[in-house]
Every structure is written in C-alpha cells, then in structure tokens.
Design a protein around this motif. Structure first.
Motif, short mmCIF file in Angstrom:
data_model
loop_
_atom_site.label_atom_id
_atom_site.label_comp_id
_atom_site.label_asym_id
_atom_site.label_seq_id
_atom_site.Cartn_x
_atom_site.Cartn_y
_atom_site.Cartn_z
N ALA A 34 0.86 -1.19 0.00
CA ALA A 34 0.00 0.00 0.00
C ALA A 34 0.89 1.24 0.00
N VAL A 35 0.25 2.38 -0.18
CA VAL A 35 0.91 3.65 0.10
C VAL A 35 0.63 3.98 1.57
N TYR A 36 1.69 4.26 2.30
CA TYR A 36 1.57 4.56 3.72
C TYR A 36 1.71 6.07 3.93
N TYR A 37 0.79 6.61 4.73
CA TYR A 37 0.75 8.04 5.00
C TYR A 37 0.88 8.29 6.50
N CYS A 38 1.72 9.24 6.88
CA CYS A 38 1.70 9.65 8.28
C CYS A 38 0.76 10.84 8.43
N ASN A 39 0.18 10.92 9.58
CA ASN A 39 -0.83 11.93 9.89
C ASN A 39 -0.58 12.48 11.29
N ALA A 40 -0.67 13.79 11.41
CA ALA A 40 -0.61 14.45 12.70
C ALA A 40 -1.99 14.97 13.03
N HIS A 41 -2.47 14.65 14.22
CA HIS A 41 -3.84 15.02 14.58
C HIS A 41 -3.89 15.69 15.94
N ASN A 42 -4.55 16.84 16.00
CA ASN A 42 -4.79 17.52 17.26
C ASN A 42 -6.28 17.73 17.40
N ARG A 43 -6.92 16.99 18.27
CA ARG A 43 -8.38 17.05 18.37
C ARG A 43 -8.86 18.33 19.03
N LEU A 44 -8.02 18.97 19.83
CA LEU A 44 -8.44 20.20 20.51
C LEU A 44 -8.67 21.33 19.51
N VAL A 45 -7.85 21.38 18.49
CA VAL A 45 -8.00 22.43 17.47
C VAL A 45 -8.52 21.85 16.16
N ASP A 46 -8.89 20.56 16.20
CA ASP A 46 -9.47 19.90 15.04
C ASP A 46 -8.61 20.12 13.79
N THR A 47 -7.35 19.77 13.91
CA THR A 47 -6.41 20.00 12.82
C THR A 47 -5.71 18.69 12.45
N ASP A 48 -5.56 18.48 11.17
CA ASP A 48 -4.83 17.32 10.63
C ASP A 48 -3.81 17.78 9.61
N TYR A 49 -2.64 17.18 9.68
CA TYR A 49 -1.62 17.35 8.65
C TYR A 49 -1.26 15.97 8.11
N TRP A 50 -0.90 15.94 6.81
CA TRP A 50 -0.61 14.67 6.14
C TRP A 50 0.75 14.71 5.45
N GLY A 51 1.41 13.56 5.47
CA GLY A 51 2.60 13.39 4.67
C GLY A 51 2.24 13.09 3.23
N GLN A 52 3.27 13.01 2.40
CA GLN A 52 3.06 12.81 0.97
C GLN A 52 2.82 11.35 0.60
N GLY A 53 3.08 10.46 1.53
CA GLY A 53 2.90 9.04 1.28
C GLY A 53 4.18 8.39 0.79
N THR A 54 4.36 7.13 1.18
CA THR A 54 5.50 6.36 0.71
C THR A 54 5.01 4.95 0.34
N GLN A 55 5.47 4.46 -0.80
CA GLN A 55 5.01 3.17 -1.30
C GLN A 55 5.74 2.04 -0.61
N VAL A 56 4.97 1.08 -0.13
CA VAL A 56 5.52 -0.18 0.39
C VAL A 56 4.97 -1.31 -0.45
N THR A 57 5.87 -2.08 -1.04
CA THR A 57 5.48 -3.21 -1.87
C THR A 57 6.12 -4.47 -1.32
N VAL A 58 5.27 -5.45 -1.01
CA VAL A 58 5.75 -6.73 -0.48
C VAL A 58 5.50 -7.79 -1.54
N SER A 59 6.57 -8.28 -2.12
CA SER A 59 6.45 -9.21 -3.24
C SER A 59 7.74 -10.00 -3.39
N SER A 60 7.57 -11.24 -3.84
CA SER A 60 8.74 -12.06 -4.13
C SER A 60 9.13 -11.94 -5.60
#
Length: 118
Positions: A92-118
């Motif tokens: 999948a593409v994995y995304y990191c997220n920063a979340h602050n519920r007090l100010v209802d704010t989210d920030y997102w990373g650009q995503g990084t591809q993880v591929t599991v295959s032989s």
C-alpha cells in the motif's frame, strides 16, 4: 510551513522488514497524536497505527498487531513505523498523519510506497 516528510518505503520480500520515518516541521510536534494510515489500490484508506502525544500509548489495527510497532522521538520531531513479518497484503501507500483534536487539525505526509512481493 507545515511539513511531514516520509521516508523508508520500498520493495521487500514476504517476511521481510521495513522502517518508515516521518519527520515533522512547522508545528508543535509534541502537541499532536501521530498516526499511520495506508491505502491499497481499490481499497479505502485504513488506520494502521496510532501513538499519543507523549508516546505512552499506542494502538494498532488487528491486521498488523504483533508485527508493526509505532514509536516517536519528540526531540527529533519524528515518528517511526517498524514493520516486521511483512505480507503481500501489506502492500500500500503509507501516509503519516498528525492530529490535534483540541483544534481539530490534521496534517498529512506525501505518502510512501511499500510493496511486499517475491
């Protein structure tokens, strides 16, 4: 300027390991819970792992429990996702997220591809 810069993705064989990193800047990192989400082709984005602001508490999706570990270093403004015993279903593409519920704010990373295959 808020940034979440992800790294560490790539191609790995089944059973292998990867460590994702997400470096934050432009906001008070220690005030935000951090999450990793993933999205596979044709599937909805799903929450994989979460860690509280202090790092004292973590939560995981059932599908990754016992295999993935989320951690953070507030002195480096960085969150990590250690992924072990990887399976093809972890591809999948994995995304990191920063979340602050007090100010209802989210920030997102650009995503990084993880591929599991032989």
């Amino acid at each position: 300027q808020v940034q979440l810069v992800e790294s560490g993705g790539g191609l790995v064989q089944p059973g292998g390991s990867l460590r994702l990193s997400c470096a934050a800047s432009g906001f008070t990192f220690s005030s935000y819970a951090m999450n990793y989400y993933r999205q596979a082709p044709g599937r909805e984005r799903e929450l994989v792992a979460s860690i509280t602001r202090t790092g004292r508490s973590t939560n995981y999706a059932d599908s990754v429990k016992g295999r993935f570990t989320i951690s953070r270093d507030n002195s480096k403004n960085t969150v990590y996702l250690q992924m072990n015993s990887l399976k093809p279903d972890d591809t999948a593409v994995y995304y990191c997220n920063a979340h602050n519920r007090l100010v209802d704010t989210d920030y997102w990373g650009q995503g990084t591809q993880v591929t599991v295959s032989s």
